[in-house]
Design a protein around this motif. Structure first.
Motif, mmCIF file in Angstrom:
data_model
loop_
_atom_site.group_PDB
_atom_site.id
_atom_site.type_symbol
_atom_site.label_atom_id
_atom_site.label_comp_id
_atom_site.label_asym_id
_atom_site.label_seq_id
_atom_site.Cartn_x
_atom_site.Cartn_y
_atom_site.Cartn_z
ATOM 1 N N ARG A 98 25.646 6.590 -46.885
ATOM 2 C CA ARG A 98 24.877 7.349 -46.054
ATOM 3 C C ARG A 98 23.398 7.276 -46.239
ATOM 4 O O ARG A 98 22.576 6.464 -47.300
ATOM 5 N N LEU A 99 22.702 7.693 -45.471
ATOM 6 C CA LEU A 99 21.567 7.171 -45.700
ATOM 7 C C LEU A 99 20.282 7.828 -46.791
ATOM 8 O O LEU A 99 19.342 7.213 -47.978
ATOM 9 N N SER A 100 21.403 9.704 -47.332
ATOM 10 C CA SER A 100 20.754 9.643 -48.434
ATOM 11 C C SER A 100 20.934 8.903 -49.862
ATOM 12 O O SER A 100 20.643 9.045 -50.811
ATOM 13 N N GLY A 101 22.448 8.026 -49.617
ATOM 14 C CA GLY A 101 22.367 7.067 -51.148
ATOM 15 C C GLY A 101 21.497 6.058 -50.967
ATOM 16 O O GLY A 101 21.551 5.471 -51.800
ATOM 17 N N VAL A 102 20.602 5.846 -50.226
ATOM 18 C CA VAL A 102 19.929 4.476 -50.139
ATOM 19 C C VAL A 102 18.558 4.647 -50.733
ATOM 20 O O VAL A 102 17.604 5.811 -50.122
ATOM 21 N N THR A 103 18.127 5.084 -52.579
ATOM 22 C CA THR A 103 17.766 5.330 -53.080
ATOM 23 C C THR A 103 17.195 3.770 -53.595
ATOM 24 O O THR A 103 17.568 2.986 -54.262
ATOM 25 N N TYR A 104 16.544 4.296 -54.827
ATOM 26 C CA TYR A 104 15.448 3.011 -55.822
ATOM 27 C C TYR A 104 16.496 2.621 -56.523
ATOM 28 O O TYR A 104 16.611 1.369 -56.829
ATOM 29 N N ARG A 105 17.449 3.365 -56.956
ATOM 30 C CA ARG A 105 18.617 2.530 -58.032
ATOM 31 C C ARG A 105 19.881 1.838 -56.574
ATOM 32 O O ARG A 105 20.166 0.712 -57.718
ATOM 33 N N TRP A 106 19.965 2.732 -55.763
ATOM 34 C CA TRP A 106 21.360 1.522 -54.945
ATOM 35 C C TRP A 106 20.114 0.566 -54.263
ATOM 36 O O TRP A 106 20.935 -0.408 -54.555
ATOM 37 N N VAL A 107 18.623 0.737 -54.151
ATOM 38 C CA VAL A 107 18.548 -0.789 -53.748
ATOM 39 C C VAL A 107 18.766 -1.425 -54.905
ATOM 40 O O VAL A 107 19.139 -3.261 -54.361
ATOM 41 N N GLU A 108 18.832 -1.435 -55.838
ATOM 42 C CA GLU A 108 19.222 -2.458 -56.867
ATOM 43 C C GLU A 108 19.753 -2.501 -57.252
ATOM 44 O O GLU A 108 19.999 -4.526 -57.231
ATOM 45 N N GLN A 109 21.118 -1.951 -57.512
ATOM 46 C CA GLN A 109 22.426 -2.443 -57.346
ATOM 47 C C GLN A 109 23.269 -3.121 -56.446
ATOM 48 O O GLN A 109 23.383 -4.348 -56.959
ATOM 49 N N TYR A 110 21.943 -3.209 -54.699
ATOM 50 C CA TYR A 110 22.003 -3.896 -53.978
ATOM 51 C C TYR A 110 22.186 -5.348 -54.289
ATOM 52 O O TYR A 110 22.834 -6.397 -54.243
ATOM 53 N N LYS A 127 15.560 -11.428 -47.081
ATOM 54 C CA LYS A 127 16.136 -11.436 -45.231
ATOM 55 C C LYS A 127 16.877 -10.243 -45.486
ATOM 56 O O LYS A 127 16.491 -9.424 -44.618
ATOM 57 N N ARG A 128 18.316 -10.349 -46.407
ATOM 58 C CA ARG A 128 18.786 -8.667 -45.932
ATOM 59 C C ARG A 128 17.572 -7.850 -46.594
ATOM 60 O O ARG A 128 17.772 -6.609 -46.038
ATOM 61 N N VAL A 129 17.050 -8.215 -47.523
ATOM 62 C CA VAL A 129 16.435 -6.525 -47.999
ATOM 63 C C VAL A 129 15.481 -6.186 -47.109
ATOM 64 O O VAL A 129 14.725 -5.498 -46.587
ATOM 65 N N GLY A 130 14.314 -7.427 -46.313
ATOM 66 C CA GLY A 130 13.344 -6.875 -45.328
ATOM 67 C C GLY A 130 13.769 -6.535 -44.199
ATOM 68 O O GLY A 130 13.348 -4.968 -44.361
ATOM 69 N N LEU A 131 15.469 -6.843 -43.645
ATOM 70 C CA LEU A 131 15.859 -6.016 -42.690
ATOM 71 C C LEU A 131 16.238 -5.285 -42.632
ATOM 72 O O LEU A 131 16.133 -3.845 -41.839
ATOM 73 N N LEU A 132 16.780 -4.436 -43.663
ATOM 74 C CA LEU A 132 17.104 -3.294 -43.804
ATOM 75 C C LEU A 132 16.115 -2.325 -44.063
ATOM 76 O O LEU A 132 16.307 -1.252 -44.037
ATOM 77 N N GLY A 133 14.742 -2.801 -44.808
ATOM 78 C CA GLY A 133 13.558 -2.294 -45.061
ATOM 79 C C GLY A 133 13.090 -2.025 -44.186
ATOM 80 O O GLY A 133 12.611 -0.683 -43.539
ATOM 81 N N ARG A 134 13.096 -2.864 -42.858
ATOM 82 C CA ARG A 134 12.218 -2.347 -41.407
ATOM 83 C C ARG A 134 13.465 -1.389 -40.597
ATOM 84 O O ARG A 134 13.025 -0.312 -39.818
ATOM 85 N N VAL A 135 14.651 -1.106 -40.735
ATOM 86 C CA VAL A 135 15.456 -0.645 -40.169
ATOM 87 C C VAL A 135 15.288 1.042 -41.203
ATOM 88 O O VAL A 135 14.955 2.383 -40.566
ATOM 89 N N PHE A 136 15.306 0.886 -42.376
ATOM 90 C CA PHE A 136 14.930 2.625 -42.988
ATOM 91 C C PHE A 136 13.367 2.508 -42.289
ATOM 92 O O PHE A 136 12.962 3.899 -42.130
ATOM 93 N N PHE A 154 13.476 0.164 -50.292
ATOM 94 C CA PHE A 154 12.997 -1.088 -50.183
ATOM 95 C C PHE A 154 11.969 -1.809 -49.999
ATOM 96 O O PHE A 154 12.091 -3.275 -50.540
ATOM 97 N N ARG A 155 11.058 -1.079 -49.983
ATOM 98 C CA ARG A 155 9.494 -1.373 -49.998
ATOM 99 C C ARG A 155 8.975 -0.763 -51.274
ATOM 100 O O ARG A 155 7.896 -1.925 -51.790
#
Length: 294
Positions: A98-110, A127-136, A154-155
């Motif tokens: 869920r969007l609330s779970g997309v924290t900095y720590r989650w991104v690091e683990q991803y 490319k994956r991180v950049g795409l999800l960053g644009r979505v966010f 993601f930024r």
């Protein structure tokens, strides 16, 4: 305001700020980690940016799945073909988040999982991180109307985040980016032009058919830096000799829009477009089936 207190063998960080709905507490293994995180957090808050994990936990109706947000982004925003294709690959990786779970720590683990479980190349990870960053970013602009900007986790990743570390090397064989900075030497460029002009190569039995239209396409790509698809779709009306600019329709760099082509050589349009366009361009483009206005 940030403060640190020792709790047993660990250190508790407390941050209080007018942008936060309540004081933030978090415990670290070392005092240095607590101070570093506290300093970074205070710097963000000073700029009016609130990290997602510090906001009040939203209700389920306001907390969509990341896959839903990404799908909405793809259907409601003019994404490029490459982003659309990549999104179909990324969606299975973020199921249930869920969007609330997309924290900095989650991104690091991803990112860690992309390295240690998927063993992807650094460029692929970016490319994956950049795409999800644009979505966010797209979602945040649509739903947050308060004065405080929401930090995009993601930024916030540090430079070099996609590079494999020593710890990563214990799980998989590290991958590196493939360097694509190959450039033609002057001799190679001359040999290619000669071959395109009909001169027989010593390693070939027959010479290349002299095709002015194909030679034009080659010179256009080499001299302007256009991608093959961009050059193939170029029409006469997109070439502006007055300002020495080629308007590129559907440019990848402009996310599907129109972008002005600028070469590394300041006179690349004057020296190349003028040479290719002035006088005989209409007849040559007609050979390829290229016509202005489309």
């Amino acid at each position: 305001m940030a403060s640190i207190q020792k709790r047993g063998e660990r250190f508790q960080l407390r941050v209080k700020h007018k942008l936060l709905p309540r004081p933030f507490f978090f415990t670290f293994d070392t005092e240095d980690e607590a101070r570093t995180y506290g300093s970074q957090l205070e710097a963000l808050l000073k700029r009016g940016i609130v990290p997602q994990e510090l906001l009040v936990k939203p209700q389920p109706a306001e907390d969509p799945l990341l896959t839903r947000v990404a799908s909405d982004y793809s259907s409601q925003f003019p994404v490029t073909r490459s982003d659309s294709a990549l999104l179909s690959v990324v969606l299975p990786e973020i199921v249930g988040v869920r969007l609330s779970g997309v924290t900095y720590r989650w991104v690091e683990q991803y990112v860690v999982e992309l390295k240690r479980k998927r063993n992807l190349a650094p460029g692929t990870i970016r490319k994956r991180v950049g795409l999800l960053g644009r979505v966010f970013d797209w979602h945040a602009r649509r739903v947050h109307s308060s004065g405080a900007a929401v930090a995009n986790p993601f930024r916030l990743l540090p430079a070099g985040y996609s590079t494999y570390s020593r710890e990563d090397s214990a799980f998989v064989t590290p991958k590196q980016d493939v360097q694509r900075d190959r450039r033609l030497s002057e001799e190679e460029a001359e040999r290619i032009l000669a071959a395109l002009g009909g001169k027989k190569r010593i390693d070939r039995e027959r010479r290349f058919t002299d095709d002015a239209a194909f030679g034009l396409l080659y010179r256009l790509i080499v001299d302007t830096g256009l991608r093959l698809f961009e050059a193939y779709r170029l029409t006469v009306d997109r070439i502006d000799l007055q300002y020495n600019v080629i308007r590129v329709e559907g440019s990848k760099g402009a996310r599907g829009g129109t972008q002005a082509a600028r070469g590394t050589d300041q006179g690349f349009v004057a020296g190349t477009a003028t040479r290719l366009v002035r006088g005989s361009v209409c007849s040559r483009f007609s050979v390829l089936g290229w016509h202005g206005g489309g």
